[in-house]
Scaffold this active site. Structure first.
Site, PDB file in Angstrom:
ATOM      1  CD  GLU A 124      26.495  39.243  46.237  1.00 56.22           C
ATOM      2  OE1 GLU A 124      26.867  38.907  45.100  1.00 56.22           O
ATOM      3  OE2 GLU A 124      26.502  40.307  46.981  1.00 56.22           O
ATOM      4  CB  CYS A 142      22.882  32.295  39.144  1.00 53.59           C
ATOM      5  SG  CYS A 142      24.751  31.885  39.547  1.00 53.59           S
ATOM      6  CB  CYS A 151      35.704  30.913  45.881  1.00 58.93           C
ATOM      7  SG  CYS A 151      36.240  29.662  44.814  1.00 58.93           S
ATOM      8  CB  CYS A 205      39.628  32.436  39.201  1.00 57.17           C
ATOM      9  SG  CYS A 205      39.317  30.705  39.299  1.00 57.17           S
ATOM     10  CB  CYS A 218      36.612  35.302  40.032  1.00 54.51           C
ATOM     11  SG  CYS A 218      35.135  34.966  40.915  1.00 54.51           S
ATOM     12  CB  CYS A 237      29.884  36.084  34.602  1.00 47.90           C
ATOM     13  SG  CYS A 237      30.600  34.605  34.628  1.00 47.90           S
TER      14      CYS A 237
END
Ligand code: SF4
Length: 346
Positions: free
Chosen positions: A91, A104, A111, A115, A118, A337
């Site tokens: 994305e 962005c 990932c 975290c 997220c 975010c």
């Protein structure tokens, strides 16, 4: 196996073309058409002789990144799902403000850093995004910016899916392409790489020739709390990050931003703010961005009440911290975010 022609340097391309008995100038033409005009089909390169075209199609390919889906938020933010040549989805987000249009980009499919606040952290890391695919994101989203805002993009942030420092070589190569004055010619000072805190790679970035900005996703200013939400902190403690951020600033003189997402009942008290102030004083930070949290399905965190957010930010400002509250952009389309993953996992 066909060769991805975009992974050849100009001199490698010249060697390939001259070994086939064609002039070096044809290699220059292919390179310029691909990198400066963003044409990714040999058939659309009219200056190629037929013999060379046949050899190129036989031995080389140009992977295609496509816009798979896009959504526009009520605030003008556009989230794009992009399909890579092997069908993986990533994305990218376009964020227009009064003075700039920021793109962005994602640096990994998924990932590995997990975290806990997220959405991407709950996805498996499938692979790194290659440098040419990072450039594709900027080119495709720049085209969208021209259509929707009648202006090109001005800034690039590596804050999408993935940890850029764990795909370092591709990230640096993509920065070299984006800043190439014959291409998109984006000024290095308009590029920011965000990291969850891979200390040794911050040092490596400081030593690079290209000087770009750095953002540290801090989110908690003591090791115990940071370990809880960002497992990377267990092997990259705050003292080590402080040392590396100071090294980065001394070597590069570029801007360092701290990102801090407020999570209700976790890192939003005045005591937490005081820890953030203490951290800030140890590093040459240009700005602290206080970010609104955007809930995701997998995690149990909430955004604090407005009064708690205001008190936190005001406390920082009273202590002369250059802190700004960043309201979320694109919340309604899960482009804010920490929310990227939704379209890609469906
Ligand atoms: S915040 Fe960044 S590093 Fe952490 S899981 Fe999400 S994408 Fe990965």
């Amino acid at each position: 196996m066909k060769q991805n022609i975009r992974h050849l340097s100009l001199s490698e391309l010249q060697t390939l073309v001259t070994n086939w008995d064609f002039k070096k100038s044809k290699a220059n033409y292919i390179y310029e058409t691909i990198w400066y005009r963003h044409i990714y089909n040999f058939a659309e390169m009219p200056e190629l002789p037929e013999g060379l075209l046949i050899l190129l199609n036989e031995h080389c390919f140009i992977p295609q990144t496509k816009i798979f889906n896009n959504q526009m938020s009520t605030d003008g933010t556009i989230k794009c799902s992009l399909q890579l040549f092997d069908k993986h989805l990533i994305e990218g987000v376009l964020i227009p403000t009064e003075h700039r249009i920021t793109v962005c980009v994602s640096s990994q499919v998924g990932c590995s850093l997990s975290c806990s606040f997220c959405a991407t952290g709950y996805m498996e890391r499938k692979r790194n995004v290659t440098f040419d695919e990072i450039v594709d994101q900027v080119v495709l989203l720049n085209d969208l910016a021209l259509v929707h805002y009648q202006k090109p993009i001005s800034n690039v942030v590596y804050m999408g899916m993935g940890e850029p420092m764990l795909n370092y070589q591709n990230v640096i190569q993509s920065v070299e392409k984006l800043t190439d004055q014959k291409g998109l010619s984006i000024a290095p000072k308009r590029i920011t790489i965000s990291t969850a805190g891979v200390a040794k790679m911050i040092k490596k970035l400081a030593d690079e020739k290209i000087k770009i900005n750095l953002a540290l996703s801090l989110h908690a200013a003591n090791d115990k709390k940071r370990n809880e939400i960002m497992p990377i902190n267990e092997s990259n403690r705050l003292e080590e990050l402080i040392a590396m951020l100071n090294y980065f600033h001394t070597k590069s003189k570029n801007e360092i931003t701290l990102e801090y997402i407020l999570l209700e009942g976790f890192n939003d008290t005045i005591e937490d703010a005081n820890e953030l102030i203490a951290f800030y004083k140890k590093v040459p930070v240009h700005l602290v961005n206080i970010l609104e949290y955007n809930s995701i399905q997998n995690a149990n965190f909430q955004k604090p009440k407005e009064s708690a957010i205001d008190a936190f930010v005001q406390h920082l400002q009273q202590h002369h911290i250059n802190a700004h509250l960043r309201r979320s952009r694109g919340k309604d389309i899960a482009a804010a975010c920490g929310q990227l993953a939704n379209m890609s996992t469906t």
